[in-house]
Structures are given as structure tokens and as C-alpha cells.
Design a protein around this motif. Structure first.
Motif, mmCIF file in Angstrom:
data_model
loop_
_atom_site.group_PDB
_atom_site.id
_atom_site.type_symbol
_atom_site.label_atom_id
_atom_site.label_comp_id
_atom_site.label_asym_id
_atom_site.label_seq_id
_atom_site.Cartn_x
_atom_site.Cartn_y
_atom_site.Cartn_z
ATOM 1 N N SER A 87 -15.838 -34.315 -6.143
ATOM 2 C CA SER A 87 -16.009 -35.678 -6.508
ATOM 3 C C SER A 87 -14.977 -35.988 -7.533
ATOM 4 N N LEU A 88 -14.736 -37.276 -7.648
ATOM 5 C CA LEU A 88 -14.039 -37.760 -8.874
ATOM 6 C C LEU A 88 -14.827 -37.467 -10.137
ATOM 7 N N TYR A 89 -16.142 -37.754 -10.034
ATOM 8 C CA TYR A 89 -16.803 -37.561 -11.232
ATOM 9 C C TYR A 89 -16.709 -35.958 -11.865
ATOM 10 N N GLU A 90 -16.820 -35.082 -10.943
ATOM 11 C CA GLU A 90 -16.470 -33.696 -11.287
ATOM 12 C C GLU A 90 -15.299 -33.508 -11.890
ATOM 13 N N ARG A 91 -14.108 -33.869 -11.219
ATOM 14 C CA ARG A 91 -12.693 -33.901 -11.661
ATOM 15 C C ARG A 91 -12.544 -34.126 -13.114
ATOM 16 N N PHE A 92 -13.129 -35.234 -13.277
ATOM 17 C CA PHE A 92 -13.225 -35.743 -15.104
ATOM 18 C C PHE A 92 -14.125 -34.931 -15.711
ATOM 19 N N LEU A 93 -15.050 -34.467 -15.088
ATOM 20 C CA LEU A 93 -16.100 -33.388 -16.165
ATOM 21 C C LEU A 93 -15.239 -32.404 -16.219
ATOM 22 N N ARG A 94 -14.113 -31.731 -15.413
ATOM 23 C CA ARG A 94 -13.548 -30.499 -15.420
ATOM 24 C C ARG A 94 -12.417 -30.800 -16.432
ATOM 25 N N LEU A 95 -11.758 -31.916 -16.575
ATOM 26 C CA LEU A 95 -10.881 -32.341 -17.688
ATOM 27 C C LEU A 95 -11.650 -32.676 -18.926
ATOM 28 N N ARG A 96 -12.903 -32.852 -19.178
ATOM 29 C CA ARG A 96 -13.350 -32.972 -20.448
ATOM 30 C C ARG A 96 -13.887 -31.538 -20.647
ATOM 31 N N THR A 97 -14.008 -30.775 -19.950
ATOM 32 C CA THR A 97 -14.321 -29.231 -20.256
ATOM 33 C C THR A 97 -13.048 -28.461 -20.914
ATOM 34 N N VAL A 98 -11.764 -28.888 -20.397
ATOM 35 C CA VAL A 98 -10.555 -28.379 -20.826
ATOM 36 C C VAL A 98 -10.488 -28.945 -21.989
ATOM 37 N N VAL A 99 -10.509 -30.177 -22.489
ATOM 38 C CA VAL A 99 -10.387 -30.798 -23.796
ATOM 39 C C VAL A 99 -11.356 -29.888 -24.877
ATOM 40 N N SER A 100 -12.517 -29.882 -24.513
ATOM 41 C CA SER A 100 -13.312 -29.010 -25.290
ATOM 42 C C SER A 100 -12.988 -27.792 -25.548
ATOM 43 N N ALA A 101 -12.380 -27.125 -24.773
ATOM 44 C CA ALA A 101 -12.160 -25.599 -24.769
ATOM 45 C C ALA A 101 -10.768 -25.688 -25.741
ATOM 46 N N TRP A 102 -9.905 -26.612 -25.609
ATOM 47 C CA TRP A 102 -8.758 -26.985 -26.471
ATOM 48 C C TRP A 102 -9.279 -26.994 -27.978
ATOM 49 N N ASP A 128 -6.720 -39.556 -23.889
ATOM 50 C CA ASP A 128 -6.196 -40.916 -23.612
ATOM 51 C C ASP A 128 -6.173 -40.807 -22.164
ATOM 52 N N PHE A 129 -5.713 -39.920 -21.329
ATOM 53 C CA PHE A 129 -5.581 -39.910 -19.767
ATOM 54 C C PHE A 129 -7.100 -40.295 -19.418
ATOM 55 N N ILE A 130 -7.965 -39.319 -19.878
ATOM 56 C CA ILE A 130 -9.383 -39.308 -19.149
ATOM 57 C C ILE A 130 -9.949 -40.756 -19.420
ATOM 58 N N ARG A 131 -9.868 -41.293 -20.728
ATOM 59 C CA ARG A 131 -10.493 -42.658 -20.804
ATOM 60 C C ARG A 131 -9.656 -43.764 -20.176
ATOM 61 N N LYS A 132 -8.467 -43.756 -19.928
ATOM 62 C CA LYS A 132 -7.666 -44.786 -19.265
ATOM 63 C C LYS A 132 -8.249 -44.765 -17.691
ATOM 64 N N TRP A 133 -8.109 -43.439 -17.083
ATOM 65 C CA TRP A 133 -8.317 -43.613 -15.725
ATOM 66 C C TRP A 133 -10.009 -43.296 -15.382
ATOM 67 N N GLU A 134 -10.814 -42.840 -16.120
ATOM 68 C CA GLU A 134 -12.176 -42.884 -15.954
ATOM 69 C C GLU A 134 -12.651 -44.212 -15.881
ATOM 70 N N ASP A 135 -12.399 -44.930 -16.965
ATOM 71 C CA ASP A 135 -12.923 -46.454 -17.138
ATOM 72 C C ASP A 135 -12.638 -46.955 -15.621
#
Length: 81
Positions: free
Chosen positions: A7-22, A64-71
Motif C-alpha cells: 500500500s502507499l502507506y507501507e511505502r511511506f512507512l518504509r521510507l521513514r524507516t530508512v530515514v531513521s536508520a540514516w 522533504d520528499f516524504i513530507r511533500k508526497w505523503e501530504d
């Protein structure tokens, strides 16, 4: 075997997980630099500094990418993708 798309939600969740790891990695760098400094390993310190600069650019860009597209995301419409 067919795999259901995320789902789109799961994709954004995965991106947020990447940011957290970084961010975790970025916060670990000073301790590693100190350890390498004690060992006089200047080449490795230089490598960590390159990694630090890279993370300093990547983290805010992905945030920024996550904020822009998730919103703008319509999670109901895009439930399957």
C-alpha cells in the motif's frame, strides 16, 4: 506465486524507516571518529567524514520528499499501490 503490492502507506512507512536508520548512523559517527582517532587511522576518518556529508544531504532531502508526497497522497484511492 503472486505477491500483493504494498500500500502507499507501507511505502511511506518504509521510507521513514530508512530515514531513521540514516539518522542513527549519523549519530554514531562521532564516536567512531574518536575511536579511529585514538588508533591514528586517518584514512578511515576521512571515509567517515565523506559519509557524514552524504548523510547530511540525503536525510533532509528524503524527509522533504516524504513530507511533500505523503501530504498529497490519497491513501484510500491508492490502497493497493
Amino acid at each position: 506465486m503472486r505477491v500483493e503490492p504494498e500500500s502507499l502507506y507501507e511505502r511511506f512507512l518504509r521510507l521513514r524507516t530508512v530515514v531513521s536508520a540514516w539518522e542513527i548512523r549519523y549519530n554514531q559517527l562521532p564516536a567512531q571518529v574518536l575511536s579511529l582517532f585514538d588508533q591514528a587511522d586517518l584514512d578511515s576518518i576521512a571515509g567517515l567524514m565523506v559519509e557524514k556529508r552524504r548523510l547530511e544531504m540525503l536525510i533532509p532531502e528524503l524527509q522533504d520528499f516524504i513530507r511533500k508526497w505523503e501530504d498529497d497522497a490519497d491513501f484510500e484511492r491508492d490502497r493497493l499501490f
